[in-house]
Design a protein around this motif. Sequence first.
Motif, PDB file in Angstrom:
ATOM      1  N   ASN A   2       0.837  -1.200   0.000  1.00  0.00           N
ATOM      2  CA  ASN A   2       0.000   0.000   0.000  1.00  0.00           C
ATOM      3  C   ASN A   2       0.871   1.249   0.000  1.00  0.00           C
ATOM      4  O   ASN A   2       1.376   1.679   1.023  1.00  0.00           O
ATOM      5  CB  ASN A   2      -0.913  -0.028   1.232  1.00  0.00           C
ATOM      6  N   TYR A   3       1.074   1.799  -1.210  1.00  0.00           N
ATOM      7  CA  TYR A   3       1.943   2.974  -1.338  1.00  0.00           C
ATOM      8  C   TYR A   3       1.342   4.194  -0.674  1.00  0.00           C
ATOM      9  O   TYR A   3       2.031   5.127  -0.320  1.00  0.00           O
ATOM     10  CB  TYR A   3       2.149   3.313  -2.817  1.00  0.00           C
ATOM     11  N   SER A   5       0.200   4.847   2.067  1.00  0.00           N
ATOM     12  CA  SER A   5       0.162   4.811   3.527  1.00  0.00           C
ATOM     13  C   SER A   5       1.564   5.082   4.034  1.00  0.00           C
ATOM     14  O   SER A   5       2.533   4.971   3.288  1.00  0.00           O
ATOM     15  CB  SER A   5      -0.295   3.432   4.010  1.00  0.00           C
ATOM     16  N   SER A   6       1.677   5.432   5.298  1.00  0.00           N
ATOM     17  CA  SER A   6       2.980   5.832   5.828  1.00  0.00           C
ATOM     18  C   SER A   6       3.885   4.629   6.077  1.00  0.00           C
ATOM     19  O   SER A   6       5.028   4.783   6.482  1.00  0.00           O
ATOM     20  CB  SER A   6       2.793   6.640   7.100  1.00  0.00           C
ATOM     21  N   ASP A   7       3.407   3.417   5.806  1.00  0.00           N
ATOM     22  CA  ASP A   7       4.263   2.239   5.964  1.00  0.00           C
ATOM     23  C   ASP A   7       5.285   2.147   4.842  1.00  0.00           C
ATOM     24  O   ASP A   7       6.256   1.413   4.943  1.00  0.00           O
ATOM     25  CB  ASP A   7       3.431   0.942   5.918  1.00  0.00           C
TER      26      ASP A   7
ATOM     27  N   LYS B 324      -7.610   3.560  10.314  1.00  0.00           N
ATOM     28  CA  LYS B 324      -6.520   3.758   9.358  1.00  0.00           C
ATOM     29  C   LYS B 324      -7.028   3.573   7.924  1.00  0.00           C
ATOM     30  O   LYS B 324      -7.628   2.559   7.595  1.00  0.00           O
ATOM     31  CB  LYS B 324      -5.411   2.748   9.670  1.00  0.00           C
ATOM     32  N   VAL B 325      -6.756   4.572   7.095  1.00  0.00           N
ATOM     33  CA  VAL B 325      -7.392   4.623   5.778  1.00  0.00           C
ATOM     34  C   VAL B 325      -6.723   3.713   4.734  1.00  0.00           C
ATOM     35  O   VAL B 325      -5.505   3.563   4.714  1.00  0.00           O
ATOM     36  CB  VAL B 325      -7.433   6.080   5.250  1.00  0.00           C
ATOM     37  N   TYR B 327      -7.266   3.269   0.390  1.00  0.00           N
ATOM     38  CA  TYR B 327      -7.971   3.725  -0.819  1.00  0.00           C
ATOM     39  C   TYR B 327      -8.186   2.517  -1.710  1.00  0.00           C
ATOM     40  O   TYR B 327      -7.380   2.221  -2.594  1.00  0.00           O
ATOM     41  CB  TYR B 327      -7.160   4.831  -1.514  1.00  0.00           C
ATOM     42  N   LYS B 347      -4.507  10.426   7.930  1.00  0.00           N
ATOM     43  CA  LYS B 347      -4.187   9.029   8.246  1.00  0.00           C
ATOM     44  C   LYS B 347      -5.435   8.204   8.573  1.00  0.00           C
ATOM     45  O   LYS B 347      -5.473   7.009   8.317  1.00  0.00           O
ATOM     46  CB  LYS B 347      -3.203   8.955   9.427  1.00  0.00           C
TER      47      LYS B 347
END
Lengths: 387, 387
Positions: A2-3, A5-7, B324-325, B327, B347
């Motif tokens: 999942n690009y 997201s902050s991960d 937590k989102v 898309y 977020k």
Amino acid sequence: MNYFSSDFKLGILGGGQLGKMLLYETRKYDIYTCVMDPSEEAPCRIACNEFYTGDLMDYDKVYEFGKKVDVLTFEIENVNVDALEKLEREGIKVYPSPATLRTIQNKAKQKLFYVDHNIPTAPFTRFAYTNEIHTALNNNSIDFPFVWKSAQFGYDGKGVKVIRTYSDLDDLPNVECITEELVPFKNELAVIVSRNTKGEVVTYPVVEMEFHPTANQVEYVICPARIDPVVTEKAQLVALKVSESFQHTGLLAVEMFQTKNDDILVNEVAPRPHNSGHFSIEASYTNQFEQHLRSILGLPLGHTDSKVGGIMVNLTGEEGHTGKVVYQHIEGIMKMEGVTPHIYGKKETRPFRKMGHVTIVNRDIDRAREIAEEVKNTIKVVAAKNI
Amino acid sequence: MNYFSSDFKLGILGGGQLGKMLLYETRKYDIYTCVMDPSEEAPCRIACNEFYTGDLMDYDKVYEFGKKVDVLTFEIENVNVDALEKLEREGIKVYPSPATLRTIQNKAKQKLFYVDHNIPTAPFTRFAYTNEIHTALNNNSIDFPFVWKSAQFGYDGKGVKVIRTYSDLDDLPNVECITEELVPFKNELAVIVSRNTKGEVVTYPVVEMEFHPTANQVEYVICPARIDPVVTEKAQLVALKVSESFQHTGLLAVEMFQTKNDDILVNEVAPRPHNSGHFSIEASYTNQFEQHLRSILGLPLGHTDSKVGGIMVNLTGEEGHTGKVVYQHIEGIMKMEGVTPHIYGKKETRPFRKMGHVTIVNRDIDRAREIAEEVKNTIKVVAAKNI
């Protein structure tokens, strides 16, 4: 993965103007970014999440930086490929691949690659050292005039010289190099190809570099090129063949010559967003920076058609001006229809330094060309102290 | 003043998604920016030169922040106007002006302003407190149904309610408010006007908000509006009249109703980049954010024509999803022609929270509308734990 997201962390080697324009697009997708550049004052510094200073040719610096991210890309070819190779072996996704970069970084290797893959290119000779050229001239295996190109680090026009007499050879560094036949050409063309991690490929329209009538300098990059549709198609096919041969991931800007006989010869390639694609920010459905991101993240590729015709003019420092930069008459060009200046954020101007670019868009490419000339005659990049 | 140098500082109050999109444009011009937002995690944090945390309604915080910059603007109306007035008196350029903002911040004042300037608007009644509405109903000075609007802080759809019976009044806060006749309308339209410090004015094409057939919610913002050219012209003229009355600097988004009789009634205005202008990023020669900058910096205004037709779809959190989102199916929409998602970088998703928007551009606005519907049926903003 999942690009969005902050991960996920995207790493960019090089924090100059190309990186800066790439970062606009990461912001649109809210992708977390890390940038490394040798300069504390790199334009990218304020638009990324994490910024590191470090020499891009330093093995340890590049390796350490690469270990922090999930996908690593670059905005400049002169980076340490050994480090990229180690990162790739350790599971970091490096796009374009170190193998692609290694071939492109060395102009002799690049030329041999074209020959090996039956890609048309100007005839050339390899030399381990510049001083071996004299021998070749003496035994008539090459003739004046020719183009001398340093095999390594020829980025940004440096390391290329037209040689017409023995004395032109005098100041050249004694390095690995090639000499290339000086091919008389009608047009210099370029096609940007983008290929994603899944092997899907798209090409942008053929662009034309229009040269100054007397100075040997590109003045305008024009999209679409004002050439015969047959030549357009040939250029597209050659660009696709180059792309297929490299099996690159990300953008590949293919620069070509249209000869007097309408043959297409590949000049060189750049595996990254390129000056010849800047028109796409304003003119294309998907700009080259977004396309590069889509490609290296394995996302679907965007449409490469143009909404309108586009012309790019480079903003370079005026001769005789060195010092704190002023964009003289910028308001004059902002009044013109469809004109967008892009200022790269370098504090100091120097003669011919690339300080920005201007895009002119219009439904009518000929009208765009007229406005582009007005732009060129209006804005001047000068030093504050000289005005 | 030389904006294109580090001597100049632009201040932005509010660091949300509108500020973030404004910052893209400051980067293009290499303008030095300072942002203040209450949240440490504001989307603007990584795209400005200096970031400050502070309550935008706090007099001292706003004043201290404003003293650091040369030109001050805002991306949200709920800021401390007393502080802005003091800053303006002390020579800071505040655009839009505190006077404009004071009128707009209070919906009762805003409505009176329209009446005073002969600007058509729906009939209304002012109340110092919501509980006074009962008296007005009892003596028949107003009738059901009507729209209740809180006079202050009505930003983002909050503070507005359609009242059909006495019981609808029960949960309302007892605050300064207005009641407005519920005008049956054919279309909700909007026009963005931009006015620079020199008084030069441009308008964007009329856009149309298309509502969901059953839920009372805007689904699509469509540019150009698919309405009679006579109505288009009328809407443009009304918007210009509003702009002329406010004498604002910067953008003014004018939201209007097209009544059953094709009259134009002004609903409300926003003195800043606006949701109804997001289509301009991909569709217009000059997008609304660049235009706002040009306006407040006294630069020439850019062309507001569209290159292609544009439709915007808001990305809002699905019902029943909090956390937590993710898309979902974003890659599905990226495959579609002329589709650009904009992710705001929040977020956490919540039902109906604005998480981003998607623009669909196409030469044919009807084709764009079809693709927009596919977009709406494909992408979902959901919580990671629910999928």
